[in-house]
Design an enzyme around this catalytic site. Structure first.
Site, PDB file in Angstrom:
ATOM      1  N   LYS A  93       0.819  -1.214   0.000  1.00 23.45           N
ATOM      2  CA  LYS A  93       0.000   0.000   0.000  1.00 23.45           C
ATOM      3  C   LYS A  93       0.854   1.266   0.000  1.00 23.45           C
ATOM      4  CE  LYS A  93      -4.319  -1.902   1.663  1.00 23.45           C
ATOM      5  NZ  LYS A  93      -5.412  -1.856   2.650  1.00 23.45           N
ATOM      6  N   ARG A 106      -3.525 -10.470   5.160  1.00 22.47           N
ATOM      7  CA  ARG A 106      -3.979 -10.454   3.770  1.00 22.47           C
ATOM      8  C   ARG A 106      -2.856  -9.881   2.906  1.00 22.47           C
ATOM      9  NH1 ARG A 106      -6.504  -7.136  -0.033  1.00 22.47           N
ATOM     10  NH2 ARG A 106      -8.151  -8.160  -1.252  1.00 22.47           N
TER      11      ARG A 106
END
Length: 381
Positions: free
Chosen positions: A324, A358
């Site tokens: 991210k 995840r």
């Protein structure tokens, strides 16, 4: 005689190896866990009472100068106590005024320390606009990719057909279903659900209802179960519900996100939705603080640093920070260059209580997690 300081990852097992009296192990274990709890807007009278009660049992309460003379009506404080101290304080404060009775009830929740096996959730995107191109697969490639993810160490496969990257736009439920339908059918016909658990990354009832009939048993809802139809489906199929916090929606979530206190506001939302889900009959709930979903870098870092706080809600915690943009804000890097930063975030999150990770890079995470577990399992005895 020789001495050295050791790090305790599992105090109970260490006391057992030492040969301590069985009756004393639980007592020693409760003394070994230290809690540092920040208390906001505490009545000054309550602060003085709590300070004295804490000191009387060997704990302590850090308070601002001037509390003893009630300089301010409300103050912030930091309680430093072991699990044993929290048990004693929770009993003492039940009989006290100025909001301490409510505090006593909350303190008991921090004593909970249920441990969960760490699980890897591998990502597979059945769409063309997910932010990391290497996670995108069409229906022809999907099954071989799923088999590889399982071989690499994935416990769960999370399949999504709509991008939730910042600025992304929603699609019609029928289009979303068309993207994932054949993949779900293939998973069911090949019985891949016997080799790993399958999660649907969706908040659309039409899609969720279809895949829960095809071997999926986890609903990963980035909107945090705000649609009651989704909650009903989770209950109907006895599916695990992942409740994630997100401010606004993917299209606008990164447009000036603002919180008065990100920890408390995220907790308030997660707890509210968790209780609502339980009222509908959902039995298995996982919580996700939503890294990157309506948060600045500062918000993300604060949530990660204080992730252990959310354990007191009594659910497994999921963290998904894979590649991210927060990593780029710390060390400028392209999406393809962010694996090291991803691993750093996820390994630290496991230490702070996350049990489901995840990620896009399953094989690398599997190795990293196994090495971390090996290090933490090595006690001195």
């Amino acid at each position: 005689m020789q001495i050295y300081k050791i790090s305790i990852s599992d105090a109970k097992s260490l006391f057992e190896k030492l040969g301590c009296d069985k009756g004393g192990i639980s007592i020693l274990n409760s003394k070994s866990k230290l809690h540092t709890i920040y208390i906001k807007n505490l009545h000054v009278a309550a602060a003085n009472i709590l300070k004295q009660d804490a000191l009387s049992i060997g704990a302590d309460l850090a308070v601002p100068t001037g509390v003893i003379i009630a300089k301010d009506k409300y103050v912030n404080a930091i309680l430093i106590a072991s699990s044993k101290h929290l048990k004693l304080l929770s009993k003492k404060e039940l009989a006290q005024p100025f909001g301490l009775k409510n505090l006593a009830k909350q303190l008991t929740s921090y004593i909970l320390d249920k441990k969960y096996k760490t699980k890897i959730m591998g990502v597979l995107n059945a769409n063309e606009d997910s932010f990391f191109k290497n996670s995108r697969f069409n229906e022809v490639e999907a099954i071989s990719r799923i088999e590889r993810l399982i071989e690499d160490g994935a416990d769960i496969i999370d399949i999504g057909a709509v991008s939730s990257r910042p600025g992304s736009l929603p699609v019609e439920p029928e289009i979303e279903l068309s993207r994932v339908k054949n993949i779900a059918d293939a998973i069911y016909s090949t019985k891949l659900y016997e080799k790993a658990r399958f999660s649907i990354d969706s908040y659309e009832p039409l899609v969720i209802d279809y895949v829960l009939n095809k071997g999926f048993d986890i609903v990963n809802d980035i909107t945090g179960l705000q649609n009651e139809e989704v909650i009903k489906l989770c209950a109907k199929y006895n599916a695990t519900a992942v409740i994630m916090h997100m401010q606004k929606d993917p299209t606008f979530m990164q447009v000036n996100p603002v919180y008065e206190d990100v920890i408390l506001e995220v907790e308030e939302f997660l707890e509210k939705q968790m209780l609502k889900a339980k009222e509908f009959g959902v039995k298995d709930i996982v919580l996700d603080v939503g890294i990157g979903f309506g948060k600045t870098l500062e918000h993300n870092l604060k949530l990660l640093n204080h992730l252990e706080h959310f354990k007191h809600l009594g659910c497994e915690l999921l963290i998904g920070a894979s590649r991210k943009s927060m990593i780029d804000k710390i060390v400028p890097s392209t999406i393809e260059q962010r694996l090291p930063g991803t691993l750093a975030i996820h390994l630290e999150s496991i230490k702070k209580g996350a049990s489901i990770i995840r990620c896009h890079d399953v094989k690398e995470h599997y190795q990293s997690i196994k090495v971390q577990e090996a290090i933490l399992s090595q006690e001195i005895l």
